[in-house]
Design an enzyme around this catalytic site. Structure first.
Site, PDB file in Angstrom:
ATOM      1  N   ASN A   1       0.998  -1.304   0.168  1.00  0.00           N
ATOM      2  CA  ASN A   1      -0.153   0.165  -0.003  1.00  0.00           C
ATOM      3  C   ASN A   1       0.402   1.082   0.127  1.00  0.00           C
ATOM      4  OD1 ASN A   1      -3.104   1.059   0.083  1.00  0.00           O
ATOM      5  ND2 ASN A   1      -1.210   1.781   2.335  1.00  0.00           N
TER       6      ASN A   1
ATOM      7  N   HIS B   1       3.890   6.134  -9.754  1.00  0.00           N
ATOM      8  CA  HIS B   1       2.942   4.414  -9.846  1.00  0.00           C
ATOM      9  C   HIS B   1       1.818   4.131 -10.732  1.00  0.00           C
ATOM     10  CE1 HIS B   1      -0.043   2.264  -8.561  1.00  0.00           C
ATOM     11  NE2 HIS B   1       0.459   1.207  -7.574  1.00  0.00           N
TER      12      HIS B   1
ATOM     13  N   HIS C   1      16.345   4.077 -10.267  1.00  0.00           N
ATOM     14  CA  HIS C   1      16.906   4.743  -8.856  1.00  0.00           C
ATOM     15  C   HIS C   1      18.307   5.348  -9.157  1.00  0.00           C
ATOM     16  CE1 HIS C   1      12.192   5.054  -8.059  1.00  0.00           C
ATOM     17  NE2 HIS C   1      12.401   6.296  -6.931  1.00  0.00           N
TER      18      HIS C   1
END
Length: 550
Positions: free
Chosen positions: A415, A425, A460
């Protein structure tokens, strides 16, 4: 516990409905005893006790009532959005039922790739913090952060006055981090103009000639190859070469690399969302080719979203005062991070560099880095995901401001990953996860999730490696291994508050690890430089072997 109280409450209510006569008979003696005079007067103590009891019962019922109302309201809004989506484009869009029926008939479901209007649904809504900051209790937390910034400033000024005998207002760290800014500006303009012209030109050329071409497959492969050359060659290697060749400082590098990644993702979304429309148009032998206008593509390049649409919900006006406030808060966060490094990080690593590398030094460094690491996490979230994106959304009258959700309430890492950065996302979900399932079959959901994690982790780590000038895959290990493990172990079935505590604990610790390891490596490379470094020297941790010389 709450469930048992709720069931007992419902049982009492149901019993009272089933036996109204008995309930009335029970009420009468109580009523008579309440109204019975004692020496010509009502018993005041009994009346007060009864009132207190009724108030307590009402307070017990209040949370259950509010929870039920909130649940029904959420269901109502969700159903309303789903109905609105199913009626989009005048009812021509595929319904959920028809998609599920089609999937039963075709297991690979490659022809059922959702058209653009069936992907992410944009609706006009405010950012969550804008709503929460209207509540006095939440706004007080905002004021506490401002007070902490004031204390950081006062601390720095007082210490500098004691050490130097005067007020020192030099921001040497900021001026170093954002150095060589003209190079950043012209590099950004080249990236923007190339992203604005090349993908649109290639797509327009392919779309207009696809239905007329005698070899549509070869034509598509040729234009697809040119697009990949642009993505990898021009947008991929070009900015990276500038960053390394001009030896830009860290913050200037971050600007170029983040913009590079943003342009790559936007160009991919533009092509990915419009190619199926052209293919469907050619299949239906339509006389018109659905090519977006230049203005639509230009708006998308600046809009705070990575999912292309021809149009988005728009607000009627621009609140320029709101825009100015958001940019002011962004600059405030920059100075906040500066003072955190100046007062919390620099003293810590000045002391560390005087000791040889050991397990004790490492553990102390990690735990001492947790506080500045968490503050930097909060400030990064607030400055970019809230202030920066809302400022551009307001200037462009972009209506959908859901750039993040209530990630701080997460009880699972799955979550948290969905709610921390909704903008990124969404891109990973539709173009990494969903497209993986569409291409390889929907049976490989775990592999699709792994692919999405891998894309995010590699990007990243690439950004950090280029911006810091060394490869130290701490973030990759934390994200790809521990993050993946927590995503499966601490999943959405964990709902108890203790899991929120565990999530915050691991998040705090992870930020401390990142700040400690990368800062140690940075200082080690500054104080233990190599005369003729090889490629392996850029990937071998220097902080493990460096011995500081003074």
């Amino acid at each position: 516990m709450v469930g048992e109280e709720k069931m007992s409450l419902r049982n009492r209510l149901s019993k009272s409905r089933e036996n109204p006569e008995e309930d009335e008979d029970q009420r009468k003696p109580a009523k008579e005893s309440l109204e019975a005079p004692s020496n010509g007067r009502i018993d005041i103590k009994q009346l007060i006790a009864k009132k207190i009891k009724l108030t307590a019962e009402a307070e017990e019922l209040k949370p259950f009532f509010m929870k039920e109302v909130g649940s029904h309201f959420d269901d109502f809004v969700t159903n309303l959005i789903e109905k609105s989506a199913s009626l989009d484009n005048g009812g021509c869009a595929l319904t959920t039922f028809s998609i599920l029926e089609g999937e039963k008939n075709n297991h690979r479901a490659k022809d059922l790739r959702a058209p653009p209007e069936q992907g992410k649904i944009f609706i006009a809504r405010r950012s969550l913090l804008d709503e929460l900051l209207e509540v006095d209790h939440i706004r007080t937390i905002y004021h506490m952060f401002i007070a902490l910034l004031i204390l950081f400033i006062l601390s720095t000024l007082v210490v500098d006055y004691i050490d130097e005998g005067r007020l020192v207002l030099e921001f040497s760290l900021l001026s170093y981090a954002f150095g060589k800014f003209p190079t950043v500006v012209w590099t950004w303009w080249i990236m923007f103009l190339s992203t604005f012209s090349v993908p649109y030109f290639l797509f327009q050329r392919w779309a207009t000639g696809y239905s007329k071409s005698s070899h549509p497959l070869i034509n598509s492969l040729f234009h697809g190859f040119l697009f990949m050359v642009f993505q990898i060659g021009i947008l991929g290697f070009g900015p990276t070469y500038v960053v390394l060749a001009y030896t830009l400082p860290p913050a200037s590098r971050f600007i170029i690399i983040f913009e590079q990644i943003r342009f790559v993702m936007k160009a991919h979304s533009f092509v990915r969302e419009n190619v199926p429309r052209v293919l469907n148009s050619a299949k239906e032998k339509s006389s018109t080719v659905p090519i977006p206008t230049v203005n639509q593509y230009l708006y998308f390049l600046f809009a705070p979203t990575l999912i292309y649409r021809d149009s988005y919900p728009r607000n009627p006006t621009v609140r320029w005062g709101y825009v100015a406030m958001q940019f002011a808060q962004v600059f405030g966060c920059f100075f906040y991070v500066y003072y955190i490094f100046e007062r919390l990080c620099a003293p810590l690593f000045r002391n560390i560099k005087q000791e040889p590398f050991s397990a004790r030094v490492l553990v102390l460094c990690v735990f001492n880095s947790i506080l500045p690491g968490v503050l930097i996490l909060f400030l990064t979230f607030f400055a970019f995901l809230h202030c920066w994106l809302n400022a551009f959304a307001e200037m462009l009258r972009f209506g959908d401001r859901m750039f993040y959700k209530d990630w701080w309430n997460s009880t699972s890492y799955s979550n948290y990953y969905r709610t921390w950065n909704v903008v990124v996302h969404d891109w990973l979900y539709y173009y990494a996860y969903k497209d993986f399932l569409w291409f390889f079959s929907k049976r490989f959901k775990s592999a699709a999730m792994l692919a999405a994690f891998a894309v995010s982790a590699v990007v990243h780590e690439y950004a950090l490696a280029v911006c810091l000038s060394f490869f130290y895959p701490v973030l990759f290990v934390l994200f790809m291994f521990f993050g993946m493990a927590f995503n499966f172990i601490v999943n959405d079935s964990r709902k108890k508050p203790i899991w929120n505590v565990m999530m915050w604990t691991s998040l705090f610790l992870g930020n401390g690890v990142l700040l400690c390891f990368y800062s140690q490596e940075w200082y080690a490379r500054q104080h233990c430089p190599l005369k003729n470094p090889t490629f392996l020297d850029y990937v071998r941790p220097r902080s493990w072997t460096c011995r500081y010389v003074f």
